[in-house]
Enzyme design. Sequence first.
Site, mmCIF file in Angstrom:
data_model
loop_
_atom_site.group_PDB
_atom_site.id
_atom_site.type_symbol
_atom_site.label_atom_id
_atom_site.label_comp_id
_atom_site.label_asym_id
_atom_site.label_seq_id
_atom_site.Cartn_x
_atom_site.Cartn_y
_atom_site.Cartn_z
ATOM 1 N N HIS A 24 46.484 -8.663 15.096
ATOM 2 C CA HIS A 24 46.824 -8.548 13.668
ATOM 3 C C HIS A 24 46.123 -7.341 13.045
ATOM 4 O O HIS A 24 45.000 -6.997 13.390
ATOM 5 C CB HIS A 24 46.527 -9.828 12.898
ATOM 6 C CG HIS A 24 45.094 -10.269 12.891
ATOM 7 N ND1 HIS A 24 44.171 -9.778 11.993
ATOM 8 C CD2 HIS A 24 44.433 -11.183 13.652
ATOM 9 C CE1 HIS A 24 42.998 -10.373 12.203
ATOM 10 N NE2 HIS A 24 43.121 -11.219 13.201
ATOM 11 N N ASP A 39 45.243 -6.760 9.748
ATOM 12 C CA ASP A 39 44.313 -6.907 8.632
ATOM 13 C C ASP A 39 42.942 -7.368 9.077
ATOM 14 O O ASP A 39 42.749 -7.843 10.200
ATOM 15 C CB ASP A 39 44.880 -7.865 7.590
ATOM 16 C CG ASP A 39 45.131 -9.259 8.136
ATOM 17 O OD1 ASP A 39 45.530 -9.381 9.318
ATOM 18 O OD2 ASP A 39 44.933 -10.251 7.390
ATOM 19 N N ASP A 48 37.344 -8.125 14.559
ATOM 20 C CA ASP A 48 38.366 -9.157 14.423
ATOM 21 C C ASP A 48 39.438 -8.608 13.504
ATOM 22 O O ASP A 48 39.238 -8.547 12.295
ATOM 23 C CB ASP A 48 37.741 -10.424 13.842
ATOM 24 C CG ASP A 48 38.757 -11.483 13.477
ATOM 25 O OD1 ASP A 48 39.901 -11.403 13.939
ATOM 26 O OD2 ASP A 48 38.391 -12.384 12.683
ATOM 27 N N GLU A 85 47.360 -11.722 8.642
ATOM 28 C CA GLU A 85 47.026 -12.933 9.402
ATOM 29 C C GLU A 85 45.933 -13.736 8.725
ATOM 30 O O GLU A 85 45.975 -14.970 8.672
ATOM 31 C CB GLU A 85 46.588 -12.538 10.826
ATOM 32 C CG GLU A 85 46.334 -13.715 11.757
ATOM 33 C CD GLU A 85 44.884 -14.170 11.808
ATOM 34 O OE1 GLU A 85 44.590 -15.157 12.486
ATOM 35 O OE2 GLU A 85 44.026 -13.525 11.157
ATOM 36 N N GLU A 86 44.934 -13.036 8.178
ATOM 37 C CA GLU A 86 43.733 -13.707 7.713
ATOM 38 C C GLU A 86 43.945 -14.543 6.456
ATOM 39 O O GLU A 86 43.172 -15.456 6.190
ATOM 40 C CB GLU A 86 42.623 -12.675 7.446
ATOM 41 C CG GLU A 86 42.174 -11.887 8.681
ATOM 42 C CD GLU A 86 41.358 -12.713 9.657
ATOM 43 O OE1 GLU A 86 41.235 -13.940 9.447
ATOM 44 O OE2 GLU A 86 40.842 -12.141 10.630
ATOM 45 N N ASP A 127 43.135 -11.962 20.328
ATOM 46 C CA ASP A 127 42.372 -12.307 19.125
ATOM 47 C C ASP A 127 41.351 -13.412 19.358
ATOM 48 O O ASP A 127 40.970 -14.119 18.433
ATOM 49 C CB ASP A 127 43.353 -12.719 18.012
ATOM 50 C CG ASP A 127 42.703 -12.792 16.641
ATOM 51 O OD1 ASP A 127 41.623 -12.195 16.462
ATOM 52 O OD2 ASP A 127 43.270 -13.439 15.742
ATOM 53 N N HIS A 171 34.128 -12.611 9.944
ATOM 54 C CA HIS A 171 34.330 -13.013 8.552
ATOM 55 C C HIS A 171 33.034 -12.977 7.748
ATOM 56 O O HIS A 171 32.962 -13.529 6.657
ATOM 57 C CB HIS A 171 34.965 -14.403 8.429
ATOM 58 C CG HIS A 171 36.312 -14.512 9.054
ATOM 59 N ND1 HIS A 171 37.158 -15.588 8.821
ATOM 60 C CD2 HIS A 171 36.996 -13.703 9.899
ATOM 61 C CE1 HIS A 171 38.279 -15.421 9.501
ATOM 62 N NE2 HIS A 171 38.195 -14.274 10.166
#
Length: 487
Positions: A76, A78, A115, A145-146, A169, A459
């Site tokens: 992904h 983003d 990530d 995605e996030e 991922d 994150h």
Amino acid sequence: MTKIKDIKPTEVWQVFDQMLAIPRPSKHEEKIRDWAVNFGKNLGLETIKDEAGNVIIKKPATPGMENRKGVILQGHLDMVPQKNSDKVHDFTTDPIEAFVDGDWVTANGTTLGADNGIGVSSALAVVASKTLKHGPVEVLLTATEETGMDGANGLKAGVLNGDILINLDSEDEGELYVGCAGGEDATALFSYSEEEVPAGFTGITLDVTGMKGGHSGMDIILGRGNANKVFFRILDAAYEKLGARLASIEGGSLRNAIPREAFGVLAISEASVGDFAALADEIAETIKKELAATEPGLKVVVEPAELPAALIDEKTQVNVTAAVLACPNGVIRMSDSMKGLVETSTNLAIVKSDAEQKTIFCAALMRSSVDSAKEYLASRMKAVFTLAGAEVAFAGSYPGWKPNMASPILKTMQGIYDKKFGKIPEIKAIHAGLECGILGGQYPHWDMISFGPTIRFPHSPDEKVNIETVQKFWDFLVATLENIPEK
């Protein structure tokens, strides 16, 4: 100092170095999407940007490999935009300040974007290579995605031709993932009226900082604290003992990140300011003892502030406090079928007031590999917030990915890893949400697997990727592509 682009394998790190310079927080992916499209077109490859914002690049098989099954390499575009409160950084315009720290690559006060930047970089390195041997390859780079898996949900059937999906991922090298949890967003909205600040009151700020936060799927098992819970635990005691009143609250920022910080403006009688500071310190020390292994950096700061113009009405303050304290949070149940795997969890990610709208917004992301358990958790969340007078809504539900232990690509990759590294990789499911469950709905014939390098604390501003494992991840990917079964 070692430059990112000079780290081996340079094929991967040079692409990642380019990504570091391009803003790509969720919902602001225009620049990284255009870059990915140009990447494919500059190679002379068929490149598609679909209506959902996904980028697809197709590369034919290398000579002699035309009879192999087609592979989709998926990641992904983003990244999660998290930064320390003292870091000046605009994720929509500023590059990520990455650097080498021993055996790791990390960033200066912000998330790194490994990530899923390392996965994306690896997929693009494959299509850019003039030496790798592989069958037909399609790269699928999904959008947003996030914050809701928008790209995966918007992918149309029939666009991709491959037979095997390799999701890039995952975040533990040496492990192959064959399943993941599903998820759903829960939101609660309180409406409040304003009340005047009582005579003899003064303004103060209550700041909760220094907590670790992290990925609400991967890191929920670590037992870290929740800044929203800490803030309202202090407010609850201060209201009961000292009559403290709430004017505003801003706790957490992203639905899929454990909240690390919470900031609020309160009002309290001038005579009680010293008692409030002492009470906050006492509760903070108690929580630090409770969470000694996971939150040693917890900090609670009380400082003078301008007298707020108005307060959140007392009834709403009491109701919000009760709801936050009662709201399920953290690991709800461990898996019965896979040792060490979280089955069901939730994370009270955001509690934020809006003075203009006169509302307090609460958001949580529920995860479970068991649909009925997720539904039951949703009913619990609804009960808590409804009883407290909030409007409750659910959205963004996505399915889990059920493990297929008879997967042909799983068997192939186990053998390749054993031959290359001398051991059988662990087979696991992940509590985080991968896009495989959604993608498999549109392409049910796909044989799917997920793997990646070792990434820690995604994150959060502590995010880092292990350099040695990126090399192993790349070598494993290359060997897998060379040994894809025939059609």
